[in-house]
Enzyme design. Structure first.
Site, PDB file in Angstrom:
ATOM      1  N   ASN A 215      19.876  19.665 -14.695  1.00 51.05           N
ATOM      2  CA  ASN A 215      19.709  18.314 -14.169  1.00 51.05           C
ATOM      3  C   ASN A 215      18.748  18.415 -12.986  1.00 51.05           C
ATOM      4  O   ASN A 215      19.135  18.858 -11.914  1.00 51.05           O
ATOM      5  CB  ASN A 215      21.067  17.759 -13.730  1.00 51.05           C
ATOM      6  CG  ASN A 215      20.940  16.407 -13.045  1.00 51.05           C
ATOM      7  OD1 ASN A 215      19.905  15.754 -13.131  1.00 51.05           O
ATOM      8  ND2 ASN A 215      21.993  15.985 -12.369  1.00 51.05           N
ATOM      9  N   TRP A 216      17.500  17.997 -13.235  1.00 51.63           N
ATOM     10  CA  TRP A 216      16.478  18.175 -12.195  1.00 51.63           C
ATOM     11  C   TRP A 216      16.554  17.121 -11.094  1.00 51.63           C
ATOM     12  O   TRP A 216      15.851  17.230 -10.090  1.00 51.63           O
ATOM     13  CB  TRP A 216      15.084  18.166 -12.839  1.00 51.63           C
ATOM     14  CG  TRP A 216      14.765  19.433 -13.564  1.00 51.63           C
ATOM     15  CD1 TRP A 216      15.542  20.553 -13.641  1.00 51.63           C
ATOM     16  CD2 TRP A 216      13.573  19.723 -14.304  1.00 51.63           C
ATOM     17  NE1 TRP A 216      14.908  21.530 -14.382  1.00 51.63           N
ATOM     18  CE2 TRP A 216      13.694  21.031 -14.810  1.00 51.63           C
ATOM     19  CE3 TRP A 216      12.415  18.997 -14.593  1.00 51.63           C
ATOM     20  CZ2 TRP A 216      12.698  21.631 -15.576  1.00 51.63           C
ATOM     21  CZ3 TRP A 216      11.427  19.593 -15.363  1.00 51.63           C
ATOM     22  CH2 TRP A 216      11.568  20.900 -15.852  1.00 51.63           C
ATOM     23  N   LYS A 217      17.324  16.085 -11.337  1.00 46.13           N
ATOM     24  CA  LYS A 217      17.441  14.995 -10.347  1.00 46.13           C
ATOM     25  C   LYS A 217      16.043  14.481  -9.965  1.00 46.13           C
ATOM     26  O   LYS A 217      15.137  14.512 -10.777  1.00 46.13           O
ATOM     27  CB  LYS A 217      18.240  15.460  -9.121  1.00 46.13           C
ATOM     28  CG  LYS A 217      19.557  16.132  -9.522  1.00 46.13           C
ATOM     29  CD  LYS A 217      20.521  16.261  -8.391  1.00 46.13           C
ATOM     30  CE  LYS A 217      21.706  17.106  -8.846  1.00 46.13           C
ATOM     31  NZ  LYS A 217      22.810  17.103  -7.911  1.00 46.13           N
TER      32      LYS A 217
ATOM     33  N   HIS B 225      27.049  10.357 -13.868  1.00 39.88           N
ATOM     34  CA  HIS B 225      26.952  11.397 -12.833  1.00 39.88           C
ATOM     35  C   HIS B 225      27.536  10.837 -11.531  1.00 39.88           C
ATOM     36  O   HIS B 225      27.365   9.653 -11.219  1.00 39.88           O
ATOM     37  CB  HIS B 225      25.491  11.808 -12.631  1.00 39.88           C
ATOM     38  CG  HIS B 225      25.357  13.046 -11.804  1.00 39.88           C
ATOM     39  ND1 HIS B 225      25.488  13.035 -10.434  1.00 39.88           N
ATOM     40  CD2 HIS B 225      25.121  14.332 -12.154  1.00 39.88           C
ATOM     41  CE1 HIS B 225      25.332  14.272  -9.981  1.00 39.88           C
ATOM     42  NE2 HIS B 225      25.114  15.078 -11.007  1.00 39.88           N
TER      43      HIS B 225
ATOM     44  N   GLU C 216      26.621  11.024  -8.601  1.00 47.00           N
ATOM     45  CA  GLU C 216      25.634  10.420  -7.687  1.00 47.00           C
ATOM     46  C   GLU C 216      25.319   8.987  -8.098  1.00 47.00           C
ATOM     47  O   GLU C 216      25.005   8.151  -7.256  1.00 47.00           O
ATOM     48  CB  GLU C 216      24.365  11.296  -7.642  1.00 47.00           C
ATOM     49  CG  GLU C 216      24.625  12.579  -6.855  1.00 47.00           C
ATOM     50  CD  GLU C 216      23.726  13.746  -7.203  1.00 47.00           C
ATOM     51  OE1 GLU C 216      22.715  13.555  -7.899  1.00 47.00           O
ATOM     52  OE2 GLU C 216      24.059  14.877  -6.792  1.00 47.00           O
TER      53      GLU C 216
ATOM     54  N   GLU D 160      32.628  17.772 -13.413  1.00 47.06           N
ATOM     55  CA  GLU D 160      31.861  18.053 -12.197  1.00 47.06           C
ATOM     56  C   GLU D 160      32.640  17.574 -10.977  1.00 47.06           C
ATOM     57  O   GLU D 160      32.531  16.399 -10.582  1.00 47.06           O
ATOM     58  CB  GLU D 160      30.518  17.328 -12.242  1.00 47.06           C
ATOM     59  CG  GLU D 160      29.608  17.778 -13.358  1.00 47.06           C
ATOM     60  CD  GLU D 160      28.146  17.635 -12.964  1.00 47.06           C
ATOM     61  OE1 GLU D 160      27.427  18.628 -13.064  1.00 47.06           O
ATOM     62  OE2 GLU D 160      27.744  16.553 -12.513  1.00 47.06           O
TER      63      GLU D 160
ATOM     64  N   GLY E  17      26.119  20.338  -5.418  1.00 43.29           N
ATOM     65  CA  GLY E  17      25.103  20.495  -4.385  1.00 43.29           C
ATOM     66  C   GLY E  17      25.632  21.037  -3.076  1.00 43.29           C
ATOM     67  O   GLY E  17      24.932  21.020  -2.056  1.00 43.29           O
TER      68      GLY E  17
ATOM     69  N   SER F  76      27.432  23.504  -8.377  1.00 39.21           N
ATOM     70  CA  SER F  76      26.956  24.719  -7.714  1.00 39.21           C
ATOM     71  C   SER F  76      27.021  25.961  -8.603  1.00 39.21           C
ATOM     72  O   SER F  76      27.363  27.049  -8.127  1.00 39.21           O
ATOM     73  CB  SER F  76      27.722  24.948  -6.405  1.00 39.21           C
ATOM     74  OG  SER F  76      27.473  23.883  -5.499  1.00 39.21           O
TER      75      SER F  76
ATOM     76  N   GLY G  84      22.501  21.845 -11.574  1.00 37.97           N
ATOM     77  CA  GLY G  84      21.558  21.101 -10.748  1.00 37.97           C
ATOM     78  C   GLY G  84      20.564  22.036 -10.073  1.00 37.97           C
ATOM     79  O   GLY G  84      19.572  22.455 -10.665  1.00 37.97           O
ATOM     80  N   GLY G  85      20.859  22.400  -8.830  1.00 34.68           N
ATOM     81  CA  GLY G  85      19.936  23.186  -8.008  1.00 34.68           C
ATOM     82  C   GLY G  85      19.368  24.425  -8.693  1.00 34.68           C
ATOM     83  O   GLY G  85      18.166  24.688  -8.608  1.00 34.68           O
TER      84      GLY G  85
HETATM   85  C1  PEP Z   1      24.695  18.283 -10.842  1.00 35.44           C
HETATM   86  O1  PEP Z   1      24.022  17.566 -10.142  1.00 35.44           O
HETATM   87  O2  PEP Z   1      25.076  17.901 -11.954  1.00 35.44           O
HETATM   88  C2  PEP Z   1      25.033  19.599 -10.324  1.00 35.44           C
HETATM   89  C3  PEP Z   1      25.967  20.274 -10.918  1.00 35.44           C
HETATM   90  O3  PEP Z   1      24.327  20.031  -9.207  1.00 35.44           O
HETATM   91  P1  PEP Z   1      24.456  21.486  -8.486  1.00 35.44           P
HETATM   92  O4  PEP Z   1      24.427  22.528  -9.583  1.00 35.44           O
HETATM   93  O5  PEP Z   1      23.266  21.550  -7.601  1.00 35.44           O
HETATM   94  O6  PEP Z   1      25.751  21.483  -7.770  1.00 35.44           O
END
Ligand code: PEP
Length: 255
Positions: free
Chosen positions: A9-11, A96, A98, A168, A174, A212, A233-234
């Site tokens: 997930n590049w956001k 999600h 967010e 999640e 994050g 994470s 994500g990251g």
């Molecule tokens: C996400 O945004 O779905 C996510 C899991 O981010 P991160 O891996 O950065 O926690």
């Protein structure tokens, strides 16, 4: 056995040029083609055309990070599932945390988005997860149950098998603080039980863990019975760590 998947997930990150470079780095890793799991990245909407151009005919799948809850019409600024499907997207993330928090997405909105995706032939990656407060209050299960059932109740019975679920925990997204393999497994087991209660055929639903996920912790997560991969994500913003996570998931794919 549920299908193993790793989805990035590049956001809201990158430029057309930098994301094109990243796509090439990932898809050029020849190992990807040989894997028996699905690997994908969910890109910003404005990059779908370039993504389609670069990834068509490769083993790396792609998706988007959201879609409209509506089919078409006077919804200024929205992007429909059909529009995204025209570019060849495989996945759309819906619900999600967010989006639930920054955009006040209601439970029924997330359900409608999942339905729109399925109608367009796109697999919705439905995110559920509790906040830290909810976990500390002992309400984590109740929260994810409410979120999951709202989506299942929005789908025709013969379409429910089309979704991918992602657990999640909001406190892990994050933050650099992943759920422990045990915490994640407990919730995944609970979610699988809920799915099975709805229909035995849903027992095989892919349930991803997200929050994470980094290469160092991925193997222990993927070793859990009910963890079928990750939503990343990251660590998906660089080819090296993302490919490492994909390989670790493939090691547990039983193939
Ligand atoms: C996400 O945004 O779905 C996510 C899991 O981010 P991160 O891996 O950065 O926690």
């Amino acid at each position: 056995m549920p299908r193993k998947r790793v989805i990035g997930n590049w956001k809201m990150n990158g430029t057309i040029a930098s994301n094109a470079r990243l796509l090439r780095e990932i898809k050029d890793d020849m190992a990807i083609a040989a894997l028996t799991i699905d690997a994908a990245v969910c890109v910003p909407f404005l990059h779908v055309s370039e993504t389609q151009r670069i990834l068509t005919g490769t083993a790396l799948k792609w998706g988007v990070q959201d879609i409209s809850a509506f089919r078409e019409g006077a919804y200024t600024g929205e992007i429909s599932a059909d529009m995204v499907a025209e570019f060849g997207a495989t996945y759309a993330i819906v619900g999600h945390s967010e989006r639930r928090s920054h955009h006040a997405e209601a439970l029924t909105t997330v359900g409608a988005k999942a339905l729109r995706a399925i109608e367009a032939g796109i697999t919705p990656v439905v995110c559920v997860g509790e906040t830290l407060r909810e976990r500390e209050d002992g309400a984590a299960r109740e929260t994810v149950e409410t979120q999951l059932l709202a989506v299942l109740d929005s789908l025709p019975a013969d379409q429910m098998h089309s979704l991918v679920l992602a657990y999640e925990p909001v406190w892990a997204i994050g933050t650099g603080r992943s759920a422990s393999p045990r915490q994640a497994q407990e919730m995944h087991e609970f979610l699988r039980r809920l799915l099975r209660t709805r229909s035995e055929s849903l027992a095989d639903t892919t349930i991803l863990y997200g929050g994470s996920v980094k290469p160092a912790a991925a193997a222990d997560l993927f070793a859990q019975n009910d963890i079928d991969g990750a939503l990343v994500g990251g660590a998906s913003l660089e080819a090296g760590p993302f490919l490492d996570i994909i390989r670790l998931a493939a090691n547990h794919a039983g193939a």
